[in-house]
Enzyme design. Structure first.
Site, mmCIF file in Angstrom:
data_model
loop_
_atom_site.group_PDB
_atom_site.id
_atom_site.type_symbol
_atom_site.label_atom_id
_atom_site.label_comp_id
_atom_site.label_asym_id
_atom_site.label_seq_id
_atom_site.Cartn_x
_atom_site.Cartn_y
_atom_site.Cartn_z
ATOM 1 N N TRP A 155 0.790 -1.225 0.000
ATOM 2 C CA TRP A 155 0.000 0.000 0.000
ATOM 3 C C TRP A 155 0.818 1.269 0.000
ATOM 4 O O TRP A 155 0.293 2.349 -0.207
ATOM 5 C CB TRP A 155 -0.907 0.032 1.253
ATOM 6 C CG TRP A 155 -0.192 -0.388 2.504
ATOM 7 C CD1 TRP A 155 -0.230 -1.625 3.086
ATOM 8 C CD2 TRP A 155 0.710 0.387 3.311
ATOM 9 N NE1 TRP A 155 0.589 -1.667 4.189
ATOM 10 C CE2 TRP A 155 1.178 -0.441 4.352
ATOM 11 C CE3 TRP A 155 1.168 1.707 3.254
ATOM 12 C CZ2 TRP A 155 2.069 -0.011 5.329
ATOM 13 C CZ3 TRP A 155 2.070 2.146 4.223
ATOM 14 C CH2 TRP A 155 2.503 1.288 5.232
ATOM 15 N N LYS B 4 -2.445 -8.178 -8.036
ATOM 16 C CA LYS B 4 -3.167 -8.295 -6.759
ATOM 17 C C LYS B 4 -2.925 -6.976 -6.044
ATOM 18 O O LYS B 4 -1.865 -6.730 -5.475
ATOM 19 C CB LYS B 4 -2.614 -9.476 -5.959
ATOM 20 C CG LYS B 4 -3.606 -10.112 -4.985
ATOM 21 C CD LYS B 4 -4.153 -9.159 -3.953
ATOM 22 C CE LYS B 4 -3.355 -9.186 -2.685
ATOM 23 N NZ LYS B 4 -3.774 -8.121 -1.729
ATOM 24 N N SER C 65 -3.256 -3.932 -3.310
ATOM 25 C CA SER C 65 -3.280 -3.933 -1.846
ATOM 26 C C SER C 65 -4.714 -3.746 -1.363
ATOM 27 O O SER C 65 -5.429 -2.864 -1.844
ATOM 28 C CB SER C 65 -2.415 -2.798 -1.308
ATOM 29 O OG SER C 65 -2.701 -2.619 0.068
ATOM 30 N N GLU C 66 -5.103 -4.525 -0.392
ATOM 31 C CA GLU C 66 -6.450 -4.398 0.180
ATOM 32 C C GLU C 66 -6.601 -3.100 0.978
ATOM 33 O O GLU C 66 -7.709 -2.665 1.257
ATOM 34 C CB GLU C 66 -6.791 -5.612 1.051
ATOM 35 C CG GLU C 66 -5.888 -5.839 2.277
ATOM 36 C CD GLU C 66 -4.646 -6.676 1.970
ATOM 37 O OE1 GLU C 66 -4.003 -6.442 0.930
ATOM 38 O OE2 GLU C 66 -4.332 -7.544 2.802
ATOM 39 N N GLU D 227 10.826 -7.916 -3.637
ATOM 40 C CA GLU D 227 11.321 -6.638 -3.122
ATOM 41 C C GLU D 227 10.764 -6.515 -1.714
ATOM 42 O O GLU D 227 9.568 -6.280 -1.533
ATOM 43 C CB GLU D 227 10.826 -5.467 -3.993
ATOM 44 C CG GLU D 227 11.359 -5.468 -5.411
ATOM 45 C CD GLU D 227 12.849 -5.164 -5.517
ATOM 46 O OE1 GLU D 227 13.458 -4.770 -4.503
ATOM 47 O OE2 GLU D 227 13.392 -5.342 -6.615
ATOM 48 N N GLY E 58 11.826 -5.728 2.700
ATOM 49 C CA GLY E 58 12.049 -4.556 3.562
ATOM 50 C C GLY E 58 13.469 -4.027 3.541
ATOM 51 O O GLY E 58 14.302 -4.443 2.737
ATOM 52 N N CYS F 167 10.503 1.394 2.028
ATOM 53 C CA CYS F 167 11.483 0.316 2.235
ATOM 54 C C CYS F 167 12.905 0.846 2.211
ATOM 55 O O CYS F 167 13.779 0.297 2.864
ATOM 56 C CB CYS F 167 11.289 -0.755 1.183
ATOM 57 S SG CYS F 167 11.168 -0.059 -0.454
ATOM 58 N N GLU G 160 12.873 -3.313 10.737
ATOM 59 C CA GLU G 160 12.222 -2.270 9.952
ATOM 60 C C GLU G 160 11.002 -1.741 10.722
ATOM 61 O O GLU G 160 10.141 -2.516 11.115
ATOM 62 C CB GLU G 160 11.764 -2.854 8.610
ATOM 63 C CG GLU G 160 11.172 -1.817 7.694
ATOM 64 C CD GLU G 160 10.683 -2.423 6.385
ATOM 65 O OE1 GLU G 160 9.912 -3.393 6.428
ATOM 66 O OE2 GLU G 160 11.083 -1.913 5.323
ATOM 67 N N GLY H 163 15.547 -9.057 -0.463
ATOM 68 C CA GLY H 163 14.862 -9.630 -1.619
ATOM 69 C C GLY H 163 15.763 -10.178 -2.693
ATOM 70 O O GLY H 163 16.978 -10.308 -2.530
HETATM 71 P P1 NAD Z 1 2.493 -7.137 3.185
HETATM 72 O O1 NAD Z 1 3.586 -8.119 2.973
HETATM 73 O O2 NAD Z 1 1.607 -7.321 4.334
HETATM 74 O O3 NAD Z 1 1.535 -7.128 1.906
HETATM 75 C C1 NAD Z 1 2.023 -6.878 0.621
HETATM 76 C C2 NAD Z 1 1.069 -7.503 -0.387
HETATM 77 O O4 NAD Z 1 1.156 -8.923 -0.260
HETATM 78 C C3 NAD Z 1 -0.400 -7.146 -0.149
HETATM 79 O O5 NAD Z 1 -1.039 -7.012 -1.387
HETATM 80 C C4 NAD Z 1 -0.912 -8.358 0.604
HETATM 81 O O6 NAD Z 1 -2.287 -8.564 0.465
HETATM 82 C C5 NAD Z 1 -0.126 -9.476 -0.052
HETATM 83 N N1 NAD Z 1 0.053 -10.672 0.769
HETATM 84 C C6 NAD Z 1 0.169 -10.742 2.110
HETATM 85 N N2 NAD Z 1 0.313 -12.042 2.484
HETATM 86 C C7 NAD Z 1 0.304 -12.779 1.355
HETATM 87 C C8 NAD Z 1 0.403 -14.177 1.088
HETATM 88 N N3 NAD Z 1 0.540 -15.079 2.052
HETATM 89 N N4 NAD Z 1 0.358 -14.595 -0.202
HETATM 90 C C9 NAD Z 1 0.236 -13.705 -1.202
HETATM 91 N N5 NAD Z 1 0.106 -12.378 -1.012
HETATM 92 C C10 NAD Z 1 0.154 -11.912 0.259
HETATM 93 O O7 NAD Z 1 3.180 -5.699 3.164
HETATM 94 P P2 NAD Z 1 2.475 -4.294 3.366
HETATM 95 O O8 NAD Z 1 2.192 -4.138 4.816
HETATM 96 O O9 NAD Z 1 1.376 -4.125 2.389
HETATM 97 O O10 NAD Z 1 3.680 -3.308 2.928
HETATM 98 C C11 NAD Z 1 4.714 -2.973 3.760
HETATM 99 C C12 NAD Z 1 5.935 -3.839 3.508
HETATM 100 O O11 NAD Z 1 6.319 -3.736 2.140
HETATM 101 C C13 NAD Z 1 7.128 -3.381 4.296
HETATM 102 O O12 NAD Z 1 7.752 -4.460 4.923
HETATM 103 C C14 NAD Z 1 8.069 -2.789 3.246
HETATM 104 O O13 NAD Z 1 9.412 -2.853 3.546
HETATM 105 C C15 NAD Z 1 7.731 -3.566 2.049
HETATM 106 N N6 NAD Z 1 8.072 -2.797 0.837
HETATM 107 C C16 NAD Z 1 9.191 -3.127 0.134
HETATM 108 C C17 NAD Z 1 9.563 -2.399 -0.983
HETATM 109 C C18 NAD Z 1 10.789 -2.738 -1.787
HETATM 110 O O14 NAD Z 1 10.876 -2.311 -2.928
HETATM 111 N N7 NAD Z 1 11.736 -3.473 -1.244
HETATM 112 C C19 NAD Z 1 8.772 -1.334 -1.389
HETATM 113 C C20 NAD Z 1 7.646 -1.018 -0.653
HETATM 114 C C21 NAD Z 1 7.293 -1.772 0.459
#
Ligand code: NAD
Length: 500
Positions: A169, A193, A195-196, A267, A269, A302, A403, A476
């Protein structure tokens, strides 16, 4: 041909964020149609702590329908001339630019990020990524290989098939475009997919993209990770998974890819160090710390420069200037033009941030400095957070190692170059780093020794088209944003040997 959309509001007629919400509520986007889902979930407007709209809560059957549609569209799309594919993707980028203001408002409302400092910029970078990749269609080249004179040996680049793209998100549009722009130009079709927590701007951009592409090439499903995301990663017709999100979910997604033996890009954290040397320019460094820590994104990044190491000769002046500037930053309603810092995305994330600040407060010898003033009118106060500096934390504190994903950064004093390089590398993450110095020798040495995938000297920019971006270690696998990313992660290489 006009595409028929059966929603309360036709997206073609949408001129406000409310119009788009009326068109997109409870819908997936499958085969060029905004398709109602059987179940829904609430999306909050964090700045007001009210429900913004309901979104689809897709089940495995709905995900399956999106994948089947993308699969049916893929051969025709792959057979489309590669430059033509690119031109369509670039045209979609320009169309998104034309509608950027209204989608930026939608993004601000669903994410709580400030319109002026974040959301407009996110739309611009998203459109730029489509235009950048749109120009790379003719780079999908193979090689000829010197072999036996009677043999012609060559390689070709083929699309993979249907790509499943899972996004978080915090920067949902840029992160989506980093995945789908190269995937599409390479001849794949995609199921995103969304973000919810923040699905609507992503859906709106997919609808705009679809005006330039055959139906079924871009599809979006909305739902939670455990049902909708898991159904996508387990689907037998997904040929590639590209995921941005948390380390914990990334491990599960990687496992799902392993079960089916499909390529997975991750990609995840970060806990990115910023090393400030004695000869650095104070003004530039403070500006770099504020932008690098992504304070205007509430630190929800991130690559946030969340571990800042300042040489002892600059430390006091740096701290004084940083706190003075952070104190002046305007925290408030994301839609207000004066606002520089908006809200945290949700209560869970806010509780996580508060927990880490609490750890620092309970640590003997550590100090917590809160900057800026929380808003008192026009918004719901629940999810606002002050920029917060954690000083004199021990290196092994969870607040120093994990993080936080909020406007909280650790600042440490240093006087030994070897020790500061070791401290910077003392992390399970390896996403990004910056070094601030006028010394060419130190710049070259530090960039070589820092164990991260993306290192900058004397600047702290966000992701740039044409510069490969991706982390080492727990941050990642794989690269994004570059030609290399398209070729390595969205094509497969075939070797062809012709004996005369
Ligand atoms: P999250 O991992 O909770 O969710 C990310 C996405 O994955 C969402 O769409 C979620 O619905 C989906 N998801 C969650 N569990 C899943 C599963 N078991 N199977 C398939 N899909 C699943 O992360 P978040 O809270 O939405 O975002 C924050 C995180 O994203 C932070 O840890 C941040 O570091 C990371 N992030 C990384 C980068 C990068 O480029 N390295 C960029 C932005 C955010």
């Amino acid at each position: 041909m006009d595409k028929v959309l059966t929603t309360p509001m036709r997206p073609e007629d949408a001129t406000t964020a409310e119009d788009w919400l009326a068109a997109l509520a409870d819908r997936n986007f499958i085969g060029g149609v905004l398709t109602p889902a059987a179940a829904s979930l609430d999306v909050m407007e964090p700045a007001q702590m009210r429900i913004l709209a309901s979104a689809a809560a897709s089940n495995a059957d709905e995900v399956g329908a999106a994948v089947a549609t993308a699969k049916a569209a893929q051969p025709g799309w792959a057979d489309t001339n590669a430059r033509k594919r690119g031109k369509m993707v670039a045209a979609a980028g320009r169309a998104i630019t034309a509608e950027a203001e209204v989608i930026a408002r939608l993004l601000a409302r669903e994410t709580g990020k400030a319109l002026a400092t974040e959301c407009r910029g996110e739309l611009a970078v998203s459109a730029d990524l489509l235009e950048f990749y749109g120009g790379l269609g003719s780079e999908l080249k193979g090689e000829t290989i010197p072999f036996d004179p009677s043999v012609f040996a060559t390689t070709t680049r083929e699309p993979l098939g249907v790509v499943g793209a899972i996004v978080p998100w915090n920067v949902p549009l840029v992160l989506t475009m980093l995945k789908i722009a190269p995937a599409l130009v390479a001849g794949n079709t995609v199921v995103i997919k969304a973000s919810e927590e923040a699905p609507f701007a992503t859906l709106a951009c997919a609808v705009i993209l679809n005006r330039f592409l055959p139906d079924g090439v871009v599809n979006v499903v909305v739902g939670n990770g455990l049902v909708c995301g898991a159904a996508l990663t387990a689907h037998p017709d997904i040929a590639k998974i590209t995921f941005t999100g948390s380390e914990a979910a990334g491990r599960i997604v990687y496992g799902a890819g392993a079960q089916r033996i499909v390529p997975v890009s991750l990609e995840l954290g970060g806990k990115s160090p910023m090393i400030v040397c004695a000869d650095a320019n104070l003004d530039k460094v403070v500006t770099g710390a504020i932008s690098g820590m992504r304070f205007t994104r509430q630190g929800q990044s991130c690559t946030a420069a969340s571990r800042i190491y300042v040489h002892e000769s600059l430390y006091d002046a740096f701290l004084a200037e940083l706190t003075a500037r952070l104190d002046k930053m305007v925290i408030g309603d994301p839609l207000d033009e004066a606002t520089e810092i908006g809200t945290i995305i949700n209560a869970k994330q806010k509780a996580t941030i508060d927990r880490y600040v609490g750890i620092a407060e309970d640590t003997p010898g550590a100090r917590v400095v809160r900057c800026g003033t929380l808003p008192t009118a026009g918004v719901a106060p629940d999810l606002y957070a002050q920029p917060t500096l954690l000083l004199d934390l021990p290196e092994d504190s969870p607040a120093a190692r994990e993080e936080i994903f909020g406007p909280v950064c650790m600042i440490q004093k240093w006087n030994d170059y070897e020790a500061v390089i070791a401290a910077a590398n003392n992390s399970d993450y390896g996403l990004a780093a910056t070094v601030w110095t006028d010394s060419m020798t130190i710049a070259l040495d530090a960039t070589k020794r820092l164990n991260v995938g993306y290192v900058q000297v004397n600047q702290n920019l966000t992701i740039q088209p044409n510069l490969s971006y991706g982390g080492f270690g727990n941050s990642g696998l794989g690269k994004e944003a570059s030609l290399e990313a398209m070729l390595e992660h969205f094509t497969r290489k075939k070797t062809i040997v012709l004996a005369m």
